[in-house]
Scaffold this active site. Sequence first.
Site, mmCIF file in Angstrom:
data_model
loop_
_atom_site.group_PDB
_atom_site.id
_atom_site.type_symbol
_atom_site.label_atom_id
_atom_site.label_comp_id
_atom_site.label_asym_id
_atom_site.label_seq_id
_atom_site.Cartn_x
_atom_site.Cartn_y
_atom_site.Cartn_z
ATOM 1 N N PHE A 136 -7.425 8.386 4.026
ATOM 2 C CA PHE A 136 -7.429 6.845 3.249
ATOM 3 C C PHE A 136 -8.131 6.307 4.124
ATOM 4 O O PHE A 136 -8.715 6.208 5.360
ATOM 5 C CB PHE A 136 -6.412 6.601 2.218
ATOM 6 C CG PHE A 136 -5.371 6.041 3.224
ATOM 7 C CD1 PHE A 136 -5.296 4.188 3.945
ATOM 8 C CD2 PHE A 136 -4.101 7.057 3.578
ATOM 9 C CE1 PHE A 136 -4.614 3.839 4.633
ATOM 10 C CE2 PHE A 136 -3.335 5.851 4.908
ATOM 11 C CZ PHE A 136 -3.148 4.607 5.220
ATOM 12 N N ARG B 55 -1.569 5.453 14.862
ATOM 13 C CA ARG B 55 -0.381 5.140 13.944
ATOM 14 C C ARG B 55 0.601 5.813 14.934
ATOM 15 O O ARG B 55 1.882 5.286 15.170
ATOM 16 C CB ARG B 55 -0.123 4.395 12.524
ATOM 17 C CG ARG B 55 -0.838 4.064 11.774
ATOM 18 C CD ARG B 55 -0.217 3.995 10.192
ATOM 19 N NE ARG B 55 -1.446 3.076 9.847
ATOM 20 C CZ ARG B 55 -2.304 2.909 9.085
ATOM 21 N NH1 ARG B 55 -2.566 4.597 9.129
ATOM 22 N NH2 ARG B 55 -3.197 2.406 8.387
ATOM 23 N N ASP C 152 -1.208 -3.946 11.740
ATOM 24 C CA ASP C 152 -2.346 -3.802 11.559
ATOM 25 C C ASP C 152 -3.279 -2.704 11.895
ATOM 26 O O ASP C 152 -3.081 -3.210 12.870
ATOM 27 C CB ASP C 152 -2.590 -5.054 11.533
ATOM 28 C CG ASP C 152 -3.934 -6.633 11.194
ATOM 29 O OD1 ASP C 152 -3.409 -6.338 9.930
ATOM 30 O OD2 ASP C 152 -4.831 -6.548 11.383
ATOM 31 N N SER C 153 -4.064 -2.893 11.164
ATOM 32 C CA SER C 153 -5.205 -1.427 11.688
ATOM 33 C C SER C 153 -6.466 -1.409 11.204
ATOM 34 O O SER C 153 -7.153 -2.184 10.396
ATOM 35 C CB SER C 153 -4.353 0.165 11.678
ATOM 36 O OG SER C 153 -3.799 0.127 10.097
ATOM 37 N N HIS D 38 0.310 3.987 0.457
ATOM 38 C CA HIS D 38 -0.090 5.417 1.307
ATOM 39 C C HIS D 38 0.122 5.174 2.411
ATOM 40 O O HIS D 38 0.559 6.121 3.645
ATOM 41 C CB HIS D 38 -1.637 5.230 1.130
ATOM 42 C CG HIS D 38 -2.802 5.420 -0.044
ATOM 43 N ND1 HIS D 38 -2.225 7.190 -0.608
ATOM 44 C CD2 HIS D 38 -3.319 4.716 -1.064
ATOM 45 C CE1 HIS D 38 -3.400 6.999 -1.667
ATOM 46 N NE2 HIS D 38 -3.862 6.130 -2.166
ATOM 47 N N TYR E 107 -10.609 4.854 6.751
ATOM 48 C CA TYR E 107 -12.071 5.179 6.808
ATOM 49 C C TYR E 107 -11.831 6.339 7.292
ATOM 50 O O TYR E 107 -12.711 7.679 8.527
ATOM 51 C CB TYR E 107 -12.371 4.161 8.101
ATOM 52 C CG TYR E 107 -13.031 3.112 8.082
ATOM 53 C CD1 TYR E 107 -14.147 2.641 7.560
ATOM 54 C CD2 TYR E 107 -11.928 1.722 7.515
ATOM 55 C CE1 TYR E 107 -14.849 1.319 7.086
ATOM 56 C CE2 TYR E 107 -12.324 0.460 6.837
ATOM 57 C CZ TYR E 107 -13.903 0.073 6.797
ATOM 58 O OH TYR E 107 -14.646 -0.635 6.224
ATOM 59 N N ASP E 108 -10.375 7.108 6.961
ATOM 60 C CA ASP E 108 -10.873 8.711 7.692
ATOM 61 C C ASP E 108 -11.463 9.782 6.719
ATOM 62 O O ASP E 108 -11.999 10.330 7.894
ATOM 63 C CB ASP E 108 -9.083 9.214 7.040
ATOM 64 C CG ASP E 108 -7.723 8.408 7.119
ATOM 65 O OD1 ASP E 108 -7.984 8.036 8.992
ATOM 66 O OD2 ASP E 108 -6.440 8.461 7.083
ATOM 67 N N ASN F 294 0.664 -1.613 0.410
ATOM 68 C CA ASN F 294 0.213 0.061 0.242
ATOM 69 C C ASN F 294 0.891 1.391 0.075
ATOM 70 O O ASN F 294 1.431 0.877 0.795
ATOM 71 C CB ASN F 294 -0.592 -0.336 1.648
ATOM 72 C CG ASN F 294 -1.688 1.117 1.094
ATOM 73 O OD1 ASN F 294 -1.377 2.391 0.480
ATOM 74 N ND2 ASN F 294 -3.175 0.912 1.514
#
Length: 206
Positions: free
Chosen positions: A157, A186, A69-70, A13, A159-160, A11
């Site tokens: 990006f 993060r 992992d988020s 981003h 659910y932001d 990813n």
Amino acid sequence: MSLEIVLATHNAHKVAEFQRIIGERMPHATVVSYDGPEPVEDGVTFAENALIKARAAAAHTGRIALADDSGIVVDVLGEAPGILSARWAGHKAGDEANRRLLLDQMSDFARPNRGAEFRCTIALVVPEGLLAGGSEFVAEGRWRGTLAYEPRGSHGFGYDPIFEPDGHEITAAELKPEEKNARSHRALAFVELLPELERVAAQVAA
């Protein structure tokens, strides 16, 4: 001395976000994306899945590896989507589909019953080839907020665009990148991780 850290993701981003966060605190470090095979993420917690990815990246590249992992957890949904956040609307669904499904599921709930939080677990794995016995460390960050009613903003990006952090009337996607990097889940996880990352980096460089 420069330090190259492999981030176990494809990813772009996430790579850019980690580079900004790490670069502010460790200017000599460069974050690169992982180009190896993706492991099966069959863990049932954020920590388990982060370790699975970091171990795979460290083993494949022989370098210091990080993996996160988020996801987002919603109070009234029993902390779902949780580890399924990235594929909430299906394995092939994208960010927009995931957001729309979650908003539809929450359409009957008004404040204050729209509480949610972003959670991030970052795993650090140093392979035995770099450090005798290897090393593993896990850090966690949590960012409390509320689900918005509609997506807003273009800086984030996932659910932001539908997450309003506590203390703000704007979404995470409406925050400036430097503001988000200073307080996000993060960033909070990395603050916990940083002393360990600096310690193992010094040992590897010695």
